[in-house]
Design a protein around this motif. Structure first.
Motif, PDB file in Angstrom:
ATOM      1  N   UNK A  71       0.932  -1.705  -0.069  1.00  0.00           N
ATOM      2  CA  UNK A  71      -0.324   0.007   0.719  1.00  0.00           C
ATOM      3  C   UNK A  71       1.519   0.872   0.065  1.00  0.00           C
ATOM      4  N   UNK A  72       2.109   1.089   1.228  1.00  0.00           N
ATOM      5  CA  UNK A  72       2.578   2.500   1.063  1.00  0.00           C
ATOM      6  C   UNK A  72       3.479   2.047  -0.062  1.00  0.00           C
ATOM      7  N   UNK A  98       9.034  18.664  -3.384  1.00  0.00           N
ATOM      8  CA  UNK A  98       7.605  20.037  -2.958  1.00  0.00           C
ATOM      9  C   UNK A  98       6.555  18.784  -2.542  1.00  0.00           C
ATOM     10  N   UNK A  99       6.582  17.713  -3.242  1.00  0.00           N
ATOM     11  CA  UNK A  99       5.398  16.465  -3.511  1.00  0.00           C
ATOM     12  C   UNK A  99       5.446  15.897  -2.011  1.00  0.00           C
ATOM     13  N   UNK A 100       6.527  15.405  -1.676  1.00  0.00           N
ATOM     14  CA  UNK A 100       6.657  14.936   0.272  1.00  0.00           C
ATOM     15  C   UNK A 100       5.785  16.081   1.163  1.00  0.00           C
ATOM     16  N   UNK A 101       6.550  16.653   1.007  1.00  0.00           N
ATOM     17  CA  UNK A 101       5.723  18.116   1.593  1.00  0.00           C
ATOM     18  C   UNK A 101       4.467  18.584   2.119  1.00  0.00           C
ATOM     19  N   UNK A 102       4.028  17.995   0.164  1.00  0.00           N
ATOM     20  CA  UNK A 102       2.503  18.397  -0.097  1.00  0.00           C
ATOM     21  C   UNK A 102       1.795  16.865   0.968  1.00  0.00           C
ATOM     22  N   UNK A 103       2.462  15.960   1.002  1.00  0.00           N
ATOM     23  CA  UNK A 103       1.561  14.259   1.234  1.00  0.00           C
ATOM     24  C   UNK A 103       0.616  14.018   2.039  1.00  0.00           C
ATOM     25  N   UNK A 130       7.718   6.752   6.538  1.00  0.00           N
ATOM     26  CA  UNK A 130       8.361   5.790   5.486  1.00  0.00           C
ATOM     27  C   UNK A 130       9.545   4.713   5.604  1.00  0.00           C
ATOM     28  N   UNK A 131       9.518   5.153   7.360  1.00  0.00           N
ATOM     29  CA  UNK A 131      11.472   4.678   7.384  1.00  0.00           C
ATOM     30  C   UNK A 131      10.741   2.976   8.216  1.00  0.00           C
ATOM     31  N   UNK A 132       9.687   2.883   7.988  1.00  0.00           N
ATOM     32  CA  UNK A 132       9.305   1.829   8.447  1.00  0.00           C
ATOM     33  C   UNK A 132       9.256   0.356   7.652  1.00  0.00           C
ATOM     34  N   UNK A 133       9.386   1.010   6.076  1.00  0.00           N
ATOM     35  CA  UNK A 133       8.987   0.198   5.107  1.00  0.00           C
ATOM     36  C   UNK A 133      10.516   0.216   4.614  1.00  0.00           C
ATOM     37  N   UNK A 136      10.895  -0.699   0.352  1.00  0.00           N
ATOM     38  CA  UNK A 136      10.104   0.225  -0.957  1.00  0.00           C
ATOM     39  C   UNK A 136      11.076   1.879  -0.431  1.00  0.00           C
ATOM     40  N   UNK A 137      11.752   2.341   0.641  1.00  0.00           N
ATOM     41  CA  UNK A 137      12.269   3.364   1.238  1.00  0.00           C
ATOM     42  C   UNK A 137      13.741   3.332   1.499  1.00  0.00           C
ATOM     43  N   UNK A 138      15.272   3.343   0.821  1.00  0.00           N
ATOM     44  CA  UNK A 138      16.437   3.154   2.003  1.00  0.00           C
ATOM     45  C   UNK A 138      16.989   5.067   1.516  1.00  0.00           C
ATOM     46  N   UNK A 139      18.023   5.514   2.617  1.00  0.00           N
ATOM     47  CA  UNK A 139      18.920   6.158   2.608  1.00  0.00           C
ATOM     48  C   UNK A 139      19.701   5.795   1.294  1.00  0.00           C
ATOM     49  N   UNK A 140      19.803   6.472   0.340  1.00  0.00           N
ATOM     50  CA  UNK A 140      21.256   6.861  -0.695  1.00  0.00           C
ATOM     51  C   UNK A 140      22.368   6.334   0.048  1.00  0.00           C
TER      52      UNK A 140
END
Length: 325
Positions: A71-72, A98-103, A130-133, A136-140
């Motif tokens: 879902x995330x 910007x898209x993250x600011x208005x998410x 997002x840090x729990x997924x 999906x996401x990891x720091x570069x």
């Protein structure tokens, strides 16, 4: 619902995902081009945020991620505005976020919280951290489903890699302690080469830079003069373009240049555009029999490609527009 994707094939998705896919916010992403203005200067550069979002969802599923992380993944780009990151140029947002600011705002103004609640999910737990997924996401510079999908999707669609190469790589992808890694240094070297082709040869392609720079000027002018508002960016690309058709002659002239052939050369001594994009680096972790090791510690090729990409990103590109025909 069965979803068929050009990269991953056909999969059945859970009912909650079906309802989310059919929701207005996700369907809107069909009208948002991932490359911003790229489709206006090259009609073949036409990957959409919808394709990428569904792709990320499916890749997480393939890698064993739970439904909540799927879902995330599906919704991670739902707040992207018309023309994607072009808005960051319009607003002089160097962080390109910007898209993250208005998410959260976009989520709360939609039916998404109600759909999630229907299936006993809380949007705050599922979408706002997002840090729990970890898939999906990891720091570069680590791999994550987001980076892997947009790289493979763009590079396959635009003819830089083959379908067979995509699947050869996916067979070498593994998950260790919840994080994406690769099984061999060969797979790491291939992905690093492909990723920097995406970042340097596509994102920083002179024509791509020109298109996004030019559209940013058009939109900034239209916004300052009141022809459009920030709320218009929550529509689709074509809807904003239609609004721009009813603006003044100056904006019309600028907009017309995006529909014509243009010759651009790199020229540090005499340039019209200096573009420095977000620094994007990759250094996949590799399974070595004892644990995980950075590919740059195992491969001189990976290390050198990373250094070269960093220099290009740091310096940017100096472009001379020699004519719009």
């Amino acid at each position: 619902m069965w979803i068929k994707d050009v990269l991953y094939g056909e999969y059945k998705v859970d009912r909650v995902l079906e309802e989310l896919i059919l929701s207005d916010p996700v369907q809107r992403l069909k009208g948002i081009h991932q490359g911003g203005a790229s489709f206006l200067v090259n009609e073949e550069w036409d990957v959409t945020r919808y394709e990428h979002s569904v792709g990320v969802m499916l890749l997480i599923k393939i890698l064993g991620g739970q439904v909540e992380e799927q879902i995330a993944g599906l919704l991670h780009d739902v707040s992207h505005t018309a023309f994607s990151h072009v808005i960051d140029g319009v607003l002089d947002n160097l962080s390109e976020d910007y898209h993250e600011e208005i998410f959260k705002q976009v989520i709360l103004q939609s039916e998404i919280p109600q759909i999630l609640e229907k299936y006993d999910y809380d949007y705050r737990d599922t979408l706002l951290d997002d840090s729990k997924w970890s898939l999906l996401e990891q720091p570069a510079p680590e791999l994550c489903a987001d980076r892997v999908d947009y790289t493979l999707r763009d590079m396959y669609r635009y003819g830089f890699i083959s379908f067979e190469e995509v699947h050869d790589f996916l067979e070498q992808v593994a998950v260790v302690e919840g994080k994406i890694c690769v099984k061999t240094i060969d797979a790491a070297e291939w992905f690093v080469k492909t990723y920097y082709t995406e970042v340097i040869d596509f994102f920083m392609n002179p024509l791509n830079i020109y298109g996004n720079h030019s559209l940013s000027k058009v939109l900034k002018s239209a916004l300052e003069k009141g022809w459009i508002s920030l709320d218009d960016f929550l529509g689709e690309d074509e809807e904003v373009l239609q609004k721009l058709q009813h603006t003044d002659d100056h904006i019309q002239m600028l907009l017309s240049e995006l529909n014509q052939d243009v010759y651009i050369e790199e020229n540090k001594a005499d340039y019209d555009i200096h573009h420095k994009g977000k620094v994007r680096l990759i250094d996949p972790s590799v399974m070595n029999g004892y644990g995980l090791q950075k590919s740059s510690d195992m491969s001189e090729e990976v290390r050198q490609r990373g250094e070269a990409a960093f220099e290009v990103s740091k310096t940017g590109r100096y472009l001379k527009v020699n004519g719009v025909g």
